[in-house]
Design a protein around this motif. Structure first.
Motif, PDB file in Angstrom:
ATOM      1  N   ASN A  92       0.850  -1.191   0.000  1.00 47.36           N
ATOM      2  CA  ASN A  92       0.000   0.000   0.000  1.00 47.36           C
ATOM      3  C   ASN A  92       0.885   1.240   0.000  1.00 47.36           C
ATOM      4  O   ASN A  92       1.655   1.475   0.923  1.00 47.36           O
ATOM      5  N   ASP A  93       0.797   2.053  -1.046  1.00 47.53           N
ATOM      6  CA  ASP A  93       1.668   3.226  -1.189  1.00 47.53           C
ATOM      7  C   ASP A  93       1.517   4.207  -0.037  1.00 47.53           C
ATOM      8  O   ASP A  93       2.504   4.800   0.421  1.00 47.53           O
ATOM      9  N   GLU A  94       0.297   4.391   0.433  1.00 44.93           N
ATOM     10  CA  GLU A  94       0.068   5.354   1.524  1.00 44.93           C
ATOM     11  C   GLU A  94       0.783   4.914   2.792  1.00 44.93           C
ATOM     12  O   GLU A  94       1.417   5.716   3.480  1.00 44.93           O
ATOM     13  N   PHE A  95       0.707   3.613   3.110  1.00 42.57           N
ATOM     14  CA  PHE A  95       1.394   3.112   4.293  1.00 42.57           C
ATOM     15  C   PHE A  95       2.905   3.231   4.133  1.00 42.57           C
ATOM     16  O   PHE A  95       3.617   3.631   5.053  1.00 42.57           O
ATOM     17  N   GLU A  97       4.635   5.314   2.452  1.00 38.36           N
ATOM     18  CA  GLU A  97       5.053   6.708   2.622  1.00 38.36           C
ATOM     19  C   GLU A  97       5.108   7.085   4.096  1.00 38.36           C
ATOM     20  O   GLU A  97       6.001   7.806   4.533  1.00 38.36           O
ATOM     21  N   LYS A  98       4.160   6.602   4.865  1.00 38.88           N
ATOM     22  CA  LYS A  98       4.159   6.886   6.309  1.00 38.88           C
ATOM     23  C   LYS A  98       5.376   6.258   6.973  1.00 38.88           C
ATOM     24  O   LYS A  98       6.025   6.858   7.829  1.00 38.88           O
TER      25      LYS A  98
END
Length: 267
Positions: A92-95, A97-98
């Protein structure tokens, strides 16, 4: 997961329900409301279960020394476990990045060494690891041995992936040319000439290692790079007047003699 949908939608404000969910997997903190992501008791339970979950805590708690220490140890354990839920999250790209934003992890040597062997590989090392760790030869040598680095080096020159200070390290560069004999980049390429020190291009051990690697490479139809040509285009000219080096090249392919110095061509 259905339990998070239940907790967040049906039991909003229920701290105990959130804690029960987090005890299943700390990364469920990602689905919790902001008030719980800023609650130290909740985040503490999350990082005990999953160090990576610190990525979902409030910015204030991400800088909490107690939470950071626990998160580091647990995150390393997770990255070493190929069945860890964290690898599903890394898709998951959003995770991702976090996680990349967690400076407290990227300044930890053991975490960075472990991460280099996962999908958080060579590109993340160049952009995220602390300056101190990027300058550490031990870390760089570990990086060179990873599948991620080997894959990256198949098509690019070494200076695309290693910090400049390691390009003069003989031990590291020996390992590099064993992976890809063309990794130094041709001397005709200005950036390669500028970044790779002459001492490396004129080093006999590195040249011999490159020749060995070239010999073990599969020959592609319609494409052949002779050992002599490799020496002439990727290494210092004086090596073409070194009998041991030229002999190694000629032993692989007699046509390499045409690249040797006039003196050795008469040998």
């Amino acid at each position: 997961p259905w339990v998070i949908v239940y907790v967040t939608n049906q039991m909003k404000g229920g701290k105990e329900a959130i804690l029960d969910a987090i005890k299943l997997d700390g990364c469920y903190l990602a689905f919790a409301q902001e008030e719980f992501q800023a609650d130290k008791e909740v985040v503490l339970e999350a990082v005990k279960k999953s160090g990576i979950s610190l990525a979902f805590a409030s910015s204030k708690l991400q800088n909490d020394p107690q939470l950071i220490e626990i998160a580091k140890k647990r995150a390393i354990e997770e990255l070493r476990n190929p069945e860890s839920f964290v690898f599903e999250l890394l898709e998951n790209d959003e995770f991702t990045e976090k996680l990349r934003a967690l400076e407290c992890l990227w300044s930890d040597k053991e975490f960075v060494l472990t991460a280099c062997h996962t999908t958080l590989g060579v590109s993340d090392f160049r952009t995220l690891a602390s300056d101190e760790l990027q300058a550490d030869p031990e870390v760089a040598l570990e990086l060179v041995g990873t599948d991620s680095f080997k894959t990256s080096l198949e098509e690019d020159s070494v200076f695309e992936w290693l910090p400049d200070q390691h390009l003069a390290n003989k031990e590291i560069m020996l390992e590099v040319v064993k992976i890809n004999p063309y990794a130094l980049g041709p001397v005709s390429r200005s950036v390669a000439m500028r970044l790779i020190p002459k001492a490396i291009r004129s080093d006999k051990d590195i040249a011999l290692a490159a020749l060995d690697a070239l010999q073990s490479e599969p020959v592609e139809e319609g494409y052949y790079y002779s050992p002599g040509k490799l020496l002439a285009e990727y290494f210092s000219p004086e090596l073409l007047n070194d009998r041991e080096i030229v002999l190694a090249a000629v032993s692989q392919d007699g046509r390499s003699l045409e690249y040797a110095s006039e003196e050795l061509q008469k040998d």
